[in-house]
Design a protein around this motif. Structure first.
Motif, PDB file in Angstrom:
ATOM      1  N   ASP A   8       3.640  -5.186  -3.114  1.00  0.00           N
ATOM      2  CA  ASP A   8       2.244  -5.421  -2.738  1.00  0.00           C
ATOM      3  C   ASP A   8       1.438  -5.720  -4.004  1.00  0.00           C
ATOM      4  N   GLU A   9       0.828  -6.893  -4.034  1.00  0.00           N
ATOM      5  CA  GLU A   9       0.136  -7.341  -5.244  1.00  0.00           C
ATOM      6  C   GLU A   9      -1.006  -6.415  -5.647  1.00  0.00           C
ATOM      7  N   ARG A  10      -1.635  -5.751  -4.686  1.00  0.00           N
ATOM      8  CA  ARG A  10      -2.761  -4.870  -5.017  1.00  0.00           C
ATOM      9  C   ARG A  10      -2.275  -3.623  -5.751  1.00  0.00           C
ATOM     10  N   ASN A  53      -9.389   3.891   0.997  1.00  0.00           N
ATOM     11  CA  ASN A  53      -7.939   3.686   1.010  1.00  0.00           C
ATOM     12  C   ASN A  53      -7.482   3.027   2.306  1.00  0.00           C
ATOM     13  N   GLU A  54      -8.117   3.421   3.411  1.00  0.00           N
ATOM     14  CA  GLU A  54      -7.770   2.831   4.706  1.00  0.00           C
ATOM     15  C   GLU A  54      -8.086   1.346   4.718  1.00  0.00           C
ATOM     16  N   GLU A  55      -9.240   0.987   4.162  1.00  0.00           N
ATOM     17  CA  GLU A  55      -9.651  -0.422   4.139  1.00  0.00           C
ATOM     18  C   GLU A  55      -8.741  -1.250   3.242  1.00  0.00           C
ATOM     19  N   LYS A  56      -8.313  -0.669   2.127  1.00  0.00           N
ATOM     20  CA  LYS A  56      -7.497  -1.413   1.170  1.00  0.00           C
ATOM     21  C   LYS A  56      -6.022  -1.484   1.584  1.00  0.00           C
ATOM     22  N   TYR A  57      -5.479  -0.325   1.977  1.00  0.00           N
ATOM     23  CA  TYR A  57      -4.032  -0.243   2.171  1.00  0.00           C
ATOM     24  C   TYR A  57      -3.594   0.247   3.551  1.00  0.00           C
ATOM     25  N   ASP A  91      -0.044  -2.244 -13.154  1.00  0.00           N
ATOM     26  CA  ASP A  91       0.157  -3.146 -14.293  1.00  0.00           C
ATOM     27  C   ASP A  91      -1.092  -3.292 -15.149  1.00  0.00           C
ATOM     28  N   ALA A  92      -2.239  -2.855 -14.616  1.00  0.00           N
ATOM     29  CA  ALA A  92      -3.458  -2.860 -15.420  1.00  0.00           C
ATOM     30  C   ALA A  92      -3.349  -1.847 -16.560  1.00  0.00           C
ATOM     31  N   ALA A  93      -2.528  -0.803 -16.352  1.00  0.00           N
ATOM     32  CA  ALA A  93      -2.304   0.189 -17.408  1.00  0.00           C
ATOM     33  C   ALA A  93      -1.442  -0.412 -18.513  1.00  0.00           C
ATOM     34  N   VAL A  94      -0.357  -1.065 -18.111  1.00  0.00           N
ATOM     35  CA  VAL A  94       0.525  -1.771 -19.041  1.00  0.00           C
ATOM     36  C   VAL A  94       1.412  -2.696 -18.216  1.00  0.00           C
ATOM     37  N   GLY A 114      10.455   4.081  -0.747  1.00  0.00           N
ATOM     38  CA  GLY A 114       9.719   2.987  -0.103  1.00  0.00           C
ATOM     39  C   GLY A 114       8.354   2.777  -0.729  1.00  0.00           C
ATOM     40  N   LEU A 115       7.722   3.868  -1.138  1.00  0.00           N
ATOM     41  CA  LEU A 115       6.433   3.745  -1.803  1.00  0.00           C
ATOM     42  C   LEU A 115       6.592   3.061  -3.151  1.00  0.00           C
ATOM     43  N   GLY A 116       7.678   3.401  -3.847  1.00  0.00           N
ATOM     44  CA  GLY A 116       7.962   2.734  -5.118  1.00  0.00           C
ATOM     45  C   GLY A 116       8.156   1.238  -4.928  1.00  0.00           C
ATOM     46  N   ASP A 117       8.863   0.854  -3.873  1.00  0.00           N
ATOM     47  CA  ASP A 117       9.048  -0.564  -3.556  1.00  0.00           C
ATOM     48  C   ASP A 117       7.702  -1.244  -3.287  1.00  0.00           C
TER      49      ASP A 117
END
Length: 252
Positions: A224-226, A131-135, A232-235, A216-219
């Protein structure tokens, strides 16, 4: 000193077929190609191959490695230092898992008694690292190092039951997104209930709840595209729907 493709293959432990493929995709060109078609490699090519194998060991995709190597700002010394630090982290992770296995074997033999939460330390640390590496950069900029460190500490200290609950909630949120997105308004009771689930999931990680941080997390899920791609992979539209549910819930 110059080497044939067969010599490089024996030296590096990778196949000549792989070396030819690296040439084809522009990842590692030979120093020269003789009239008979034989590829010849020099010291610079050997150094580049070493970098490629380091990056492969760190599971970086070939296309990303190629982009790094052709970057004008690429610095071999800095790259080697980075490889060294990341491999140390990887060794630490492996050491944790090995110790976990060793203690689990001892418990099976009845020699020791492990705490349930200790059985997941290696796995949880690995997840934090991923998670640290990604976000990590974005999360720390948005919420600050102190918030992130406290969240990490809470997660590492979580029990097996809390760990299982987090996994269950994560799956449940995704399933509800598949059902509700595009069919039920975000400000409906179902939409707010989804945000309540999301809050419960958050509180397994966050030290304290904060409405603005939740919004803010919802935003971030949308901006953030990731994050957006994950939901969005779910739907299609799930990230925006979850954000709207969070806003509706926090403004109730």
């Amino acid at each position: 000193m110059e080497y044939s493709i067969n010599e490089v293959a024996r030296m590096s432990g990778i196949s000549t077929r792989t070396l030819r493929y690296y040439d084809e995709i522009g990842l590692l060109r030979p120093l020269k190609v003789r009239s008979n078609g034989y590829r010849i490699y020099g010291p610079n090519e050997i150094n580049t191959l070493q970098q490629i194998l380091f990056y492969r060991e760190l599971e970086l995709p070939l296309d990303d490695i190629r982009k790094v190597l052709v970057d004008d700002a690429f610095n071999r010394e800095e790259a080697l230092r980075s490889h060294y630090e990341k491999l140390l982290q990887k060794r630490h992770q492996i050491d944790l898992l090995l110790e976990n296995l060793k203690q689990s074997l001892e418990e099976e033999k009845g020699r020791i008694r492990m705490k349930d939460k200790d059985k997941f330390q290696g796995f949880k640390e690995k997840k934090l690292k991923e998670n640290e590496e990604k976000y990590g950069k974005e999360i720390r900029e948005k919420y600050g190092d102190d918030m992130v460190e406290k969240s990490n500490a809470k997660y590492m200290g979580s029990s097996k039951e809390q760990y299982d609950r987090a996994e269950l909630l994560s799956s449940e949120i995704l399933e509800k997104l598949k059902t509700l997105t595009g069919t039920v308004p975000a400000d409906s009771e179902e939409g707010k209930a989804l945000a309540e689930l999301h809050k419960e999931w958050l509180m397994l990680y966050w030290p304290v709840y904060d409405v603005e941080a939740h919004q803010g997390l919802g935003d971030m899920y949308v901006e953030d595209e990731r994050f957006k791609a994950f939901y969005d992979a779910a739907v299609e539209g799930a990230a925006a729907y979850l954000r709207d549910c969070i806003y509706a819930y926090t403004k109730k």
